[in-house]
Each structure stands twice: as structure tokens, then as C-alpha cells.
Write a protein that holds these residues in place. Sequence first.
Motif, short mmCIF file in Angstrom:
data_model
loop_
_atom_site.label_atom_id
_atom_site.label_comp_id
_atom_site.label_asym_id
_atom_site.label_seq_id
_atom_site.Cartn_x
_atom_site.Cartn_y
_atom_site.Cartn_z
N GLN A 148 2.67 4.45 -1.05
CA GLN A 148 2.50 5.35 -2.18
C GLN A 148 3.72 6.25 -2.42
OE1 GLN A 148 -1.22 7.46 -2.37
NE2 GLN A 148 -2.31 5.86 -1.24
N SER A 207 0.77 0.38 -5.62
CA SER A 207 0.17 1.68 -5.27
C SER A 207 1.18 2.82 -5.31
CB SER A 207 -0.46 1.61 -3.87
OG SER A 207 -1.48 0.64 -3.81
N SER A 260 0.81 -1.22 0.00
CA SER A 260 0.00 0.00 0.00
C SER A 260 0.85 1.27 0.00
CB SER A 260 -0.92 0.01 1.22
OG SER A 260 -0.17 0.09 2.42
#
Length: 394
Positions: A11, A34, A9
Motif C-alpha cells: 500500500q 492496492s 498487497s
Amino acid sequence: MCVIGKCKSIQILDLTRTAVTYEGITKALEHLPSLRKLKHRQTIRVLAQIYKRAVDEKLSDIPKFTLSSIQITNFRPKWNRDVGLADLGLAVHICPLITELYIHSTLSNITDNDLLGLLPLEKLEHFYISIRLNANFTFDGSLTPFLKATGNSLKELTINMVLEVDYIPTITRHCSNLRSLGLYFNHTRLCSVGQRNSFSRNRTKLERPILNYLEILNLVEPRSIGLIHPESLCLLLSSPSLKSISISSCGTLTDDVLQEAANLHSFNKLESFELSECNLVTIKILDLLMKATNPLEWIWLTWKQREPKGFKKILCRWKKQMAKNHWNVSLSADYYDDVSDVESEDEEITDSDEEISDVDSEEIYDSDSEDSPAEDSEESSSTDSNEELLIIDG
């Protein structure tokens, strides 16, 4: 490098000043679905190599990555072997979601054609470019075609480079949706009178659309040389959405230019106004700005010249008017000069209850301006509070 579980996850991944190699960068790109921003000097080179390998192998399914922000910074010649605009031109083919691009270089081997390789960037919203001390990189040859292709999607544009003439009409014509514009004209090359006259004749034929959505304007002109045309200044200041204005060392900004813009919208959304060493502007501009209907919170004015007669008295009366009307505005205005053999005259400031309309504005006169170098701007960035962030720093 962890590429499983919650790591997927991530970023924003900051690998600057680490020992992470080409292999580690490749793994991060391939296994972090991501990932929006990957900070490492080799990121663009790795992306370029992945694209070239896919083309050489004639892959039917060329890999795509989710990066939305890319930065290239070159200050030393030895870094040229690590990254260049040619690599960036290849990288953008596999990063279709790029909305932010930062280019900062002092190298002299970057040319106009290098920037033209970035034309596939159809979704670009934030563009910062600083190319200095480079005679091979020109506005006409690089930025004009680039802005013509991508300018409509831009919301933020910052240009810091050598310019010979005023290209503001080109920017307003191609970048109609800008919210923020920063123009820093550094180390200006002198062009011939014929070149300037030719450019002036051509620019009169161009459309001059107002940037209706422009909220933030930052403008620096080197040494107050008068490069920027008054018409261009009025064009920028005519935006009805302006909330913040900062202009430094502009040799063509005058009370009349500001008045012309005020006639259109009265600066009725302006919150912050800063002028530094724009010596053709006088304290009379407070008449344009200080309105009960304006949401102004900050006014900062400085001039590099001798203080004119009556200045302190007028400033004092404005501050009394602000207190009387309960305006929550921070107002600072100062003159300074480098003339050591001239004694400044002390003025008596009286507690007069006169209204501002009684002030004789003609007491304020203009003085000759002095040269002063423009300060370099520094790029700043913010991180969305909802983004996952991982920083690895050696």
C-alpha cells in the motif's frame, strides 16, 4: 521491480533517493492494485503523462489508480522540469480516491490558476499547503475558490503562506467539518489602509459559523503584527470540541477573547494549552482553564517581556492548589526579555495556604510586546499499522 505474489498487497512504496525511472514508476502504478501512496519525485509527472496519452489516443476506458495520497515539493528551480501544479491538475483526473494532498513550494512561478486545476478532488480530507515568497499566489485567487469547492470534505487543513489580511472567516464558512486547523502566517506583505478597511467592511457581512468539530488548533502570526482580528480568534476558540490549542506571537489575543470563548463551553474538553509570546494575555487565564471538570494535562505559557509584579507568587499558589486537588496537570509559565540593563526583582515565595480566590489578579499587568519571528512548521505524517509498507532507499 517485483510486481507478483505478496507484492500486490503493498500500500505504501517509498522510492525516494533511488535510481528508479519513469518506467519503474509506471510499472508500480499499473501492477500494484492496492497502492495508496507512492513516494518519488516523478510520481505526479508520470501520472500526468499517462492521462495525457489516454486523452491523445482517445481511449474509451481511461485508466484509474488507487492512490489516496499525493505530495508535491519544489524548493529548487531545476526541479520545475520534473513536477509542477499543472501536472498535478492532470494527475487528479485518474486518481479519484485522493484524500491527502501536500503542496510545499518556494518557487515564484506558481499562480492562482494552478490550484484551481485541482477542483476535481471531491474526497479530499487532509490538505497541507505551504507557498512562500510568491506574489503570484493569493488566498482570494486560489484558496477561496478551492475551499469553496472542497472544504466541506476537509478534516485537516494546514496553510503556511504569505497573507495580507485575516481570512479565518472564509475558512470557517467553507470548512465546517474540520478536526484540525494549522495557520502559519509567514512573511506577511503590508497592504494599504484602504485595502484593509475594504476587507473589514466585507468580512462583517459574512456568516461566522463555529467549527463545531475542531479538536486541534495551531496558529502562528509573524512578529505579533495584529493581522488576525479578535473576532476571528474568538470564532476559532469557540469550538466546543477543542482538545489542543497552540498559539504563538499573536498580537490580538487577549484575556477578554479567551474569556468570551470560555463563556460558551468553559474549555471542558481541553487537554493541552500552549501560548508563546502572546504578550497581551496574562497569568489570569489560569482562572479560565484550571477547573476541576476540565481534562487538562499540559499548560505551557511564555511571554517575551519583563515579568510583572506578583507573577511568581500567583504561579506558586496555583501549583499548591493543583497539589491539594490532586490535579495531574503539567504547568510551566515563564517570562523572559532581552533588556540587559534592567535588573530583575527577586520575589519572595512564601508557603501560604491561601486559596486561589484570595489572589489579587490586578497585580498582573500587561507590558509592550517585542517583535519575534514565527518559527516554520514541519509537516509530520503517520502510517496506519495495518498498511503494507515497502521502503527502498539508495
